[in-house]
Design a protein around this motif. Sequence first.
Motif, PDB file in Angstrom:
ATOM      1  N   UNK A 368      45.808 -61.029 -54.290  1.00  0.00           N
ATOM      2  CA  UNK A 368      44.616 -61.786 -53.755  1.00  0.00           C
ATOM      3  C   UNK A 368      43.336 -61.201 -54.629  1.00  0.00           C
ATOM      4  N   UNK A 369      42.671 -62.020 -55.469  1.00  0.00           N
ATOM      5  CA  UNK A 369      41.584 -61.588 -56.102  1.00  0.00           C
ATOM      6  C   UNK A 369      40.445 -61.486 -55.261  1.00  0.00           C
ATOM      7  N   UNK A 370      40.467 -62.134 -54.011  1.00  0.00           N
ATOM      8  CA  UNK A 370      39.207 -62.309 -53.277  1.00  0.00           C
ATOM      9  C   UNK A 370      39.378 -61.288 -52.048  1.00  0.00           C
ATOM     10  N   UNK A 371      40.110 -60.376 -52.206  1.00  0.00           N
ATOM     11  CA  UNK A 371      40.203 -59.169 -51.026  1.00  0.00           C
ATOM     12  C   UNK A 371      38.949 -58.407 -51.368  1.00  0.00           C
ATOM     13  N   UNK A 372      38.717 -57.584 -50.323  1.00  0.00           N
ATOM     14  CA  UNK A 372      37.351 -56.527 -50.543  1.00  0.00           C
ATOM     15  C   UNK A 372      38.038 -55.034 -50.475  1.00  0.00           C
ATOM     16  N   UNK A 499      47.952 -52.628 -41.824  1.00  0.00           N
ATOM     17  CA  UNK A 499      47.128 -53.562 -41.075  1.00  0.00           C
ATOM     18  C   UNK A 499      45.580 -53.706 -41.704  1.00  0.00           C
ATOM     19  N   UNK A 500      45.094 -52.450 -42.128  1.00  0.00           N
ATOM     20  CA  UNK A 500      43.803 -52.509 -42.919  1.00  0.00           C
ATOM     21  C   UNK A 500      43.826 -53.520 -44.148  1.00  0.00           C
ATOM     22  N   UNK A 501      44.729 -53.394 -44.728  1.00  0.00           N
ATOM     23  CA  UNK A 501      44.933 -54.329 -46.024  1.00  0.00           C
ATOM     24  C   UNK A 501      44.876 -55.804 -45.637  1.00  0.00           C
ATOM     25  N   UNK A 502      45.558 -56.134 -44.542  1.00  0.00           N
ATOM     26  CA  UNK A 502      45.711 -57.411 -44.196  1.00  0.00           C
ATOM     27  C   UNK A 502      44.321 -58.060 -43.925  1.00  0.00           C
ATOM     28  N   UNK A 503      43.588 -57.207 -43.001  1.00  0.00           N
ATOM     29  CA  UNK A 503      42.180 -57.630 -42.570  1.00  0.00           C
ATOM     30  C   UNK A 503      41.175 -57.476 -43.801  1.00  0.00           C
ATOM     31  N   UNK A 504      41.541 -57.062 -45.261  1.00  0.00           N
ATOM     32  CA  UNK A 504      40.611 -57.314 -46.266  1.00  0.00           C
ATOM     33  C   UNK A 504      40.841 -58.303 -47.081  1.00  0.00           C
ATOM     34  N   UNK A 505      41.933 -59.169 -46.763  1.00  0.00           N
ATOM     35  CA  UNK A 505      42.475 -60.180 -47.680  1.00  0.00           C
ATOM     36  C   UNK A 505      41.431 -61.530 -47.577  1.00  0.00           C
ATOM     37  N   UNK A 506      41.354 -62.063 -48.700  1.00  0.00           N
ATOM     38  CA  UNK A 506      40.287 -63.380 -48.842  1.00  0.00           C
ATOM     39  C   UNK A 506      39.024 -63.266 -48.077  1.00  0.00           C
ATOM     40  N   UNK A 507      38.289 -62.061 -48.137  1.00  0.00           N
ATOM     41  CA  UNK A 507      37.039 -61.698 -47.767  1.00  0.00           C
ATOM     42  C   UNK A 507      36.161 -62.699 -48.571  1.00  0.00           C
TER      43      UNK A 507
END
Length: 513
Positions: A368-372, A499-507
């Motif tokens: 995911x290049x759009x993760x933050x 869980x933190x990784x999943x919430x950072x996706x597609x930011x």
Amino acid sequence: MSRCKEGRASATATYVVGVDVGSIMLRCHVYDKTAEVRGVSSKKVETLHPHLGWVELDPEVLWTQVTDVIKEAVQAAGLQMNQIAGLGISTQRGTFITWNKKTGKPFHNFISWKDQRAAELVNSWNRGVILKAIHVISTILYFLTRSDRYLTASSLTFTTQHVSLRLSWILQNITEMCWSSVLSKLFSIPMSIYPPVEDTSHSFGSVDAEIFGVPIPIVALVADQQAAMFGQCCFHAGDVKLTMGTGIFWDVNTGNHLHTPGAGLYPVVGWKIGKEVVFLAEGNASDAGSTIKWAKELDLFTSVDETSRMARNVIDSEGVCFVPSFSGLQVLVPCPSRWYLRASVVSEHLKTLMNVSSKKTREVPVNDPYACASFMGLKPSTTRNHLIRAMLESIAFRNKQLYDTIVKQMRVPLRNIRADGGVSNNSFVMQMTSDLINKKIDKPVNTDMSCLGAAFLAGLALGFWTDKEQLKKLRRTEIVFEPQRDSGEYKLAMDNWIKAVQRSLNWYSQTSY
């Protein structure tokens, strides 16, 4: 930019030089016949960020830095240039440039392997009809022929680290470039612009005598991870190398067998020397050393050496999680997926293509290049020690994910695990990784393995060293990390991190790049 020509080094030359053009640092080491480092020089690689997600290097600045570190390393060794038998170069894999063959002038800066400008193009291709058709046709061909090449093609997907789509972006967006009308079917890239494929150890010519005073032969050219693999003497099938530099790279020697790509791993050529061709299976994650570098620039610590102590000064991160995603994310996350592929089992692959659903929750690869990048779980009681521990834990957790992927997919039994790169000097990360994977990890005295690997390859080409058996005797271990805690003790912390990784996706929105 043609700056080397045929030539020979002095007959009295008794040293070899290894140069590693890394993402953060540019290093040059001078080695004697015992592989002892006689002279060292390094410079920080200057990166440019003209837009969000773009990462470039100025070619003229980089060229000056390369020549400077070679001169400085030879001088630091107390040697003259005519004592250098040959030069091996390790490069950033996936970083590229195009230039005018007549004038030698570049059309643009180097486009770094960390660059994200082709993210939309990558997503378009991965969702496109052509790639799906390739998957179906390749699966059928594999079913009929049992050729691993078709099985590899049946799982083909793209990421922004692939040169092809970033090069395609360049060709589409730089108008002064006019290429041949004979273009590649998929990417519209003329084959004429690619360099010829040569052996890893090969006579590439000599550096022009005007630069160093003598024409030093260039006799090895190798990508950074392959160079580190060679420097670690991972010459046998099943040997494992863990590099923690700017990013994290796990590589496994698969011998002369091409690994079939699956969830998180992909095949690469390790090296070709004469008739010997060695393949590697590789998994990677961005932002390891770059994360620590960022933290230092924020003054979270004064010296990298103290980060291990800071992490051990607290019993845990107090629930704080760090997601290292300055260059996007390449991780495995739990996901109930009806489109999950297992390329190693054709029948299941065919069922997937026919849209047969699976009720199981599996770990699937996410690119995911759009993760933050983010800290989560911050509290009023959070200290710098907690932040540093969370950052170091994130590196170890990614190591655990990648190692587990390797164990699941490898057809060859795993042998030695050897670590290198700047982050391997962090004892907290190394010990936690050993605990998580429940394996011994061997760290060498010299962790700049890309330099050594390039020098080893150059030395073999010159007859400086006789064979790989001699090289094995030259490699020296500094410490072996052994498991000290049960991996289950980290389960809660790792679950929270996932869980933190999943919430950072597609930011970030896709239009940001």
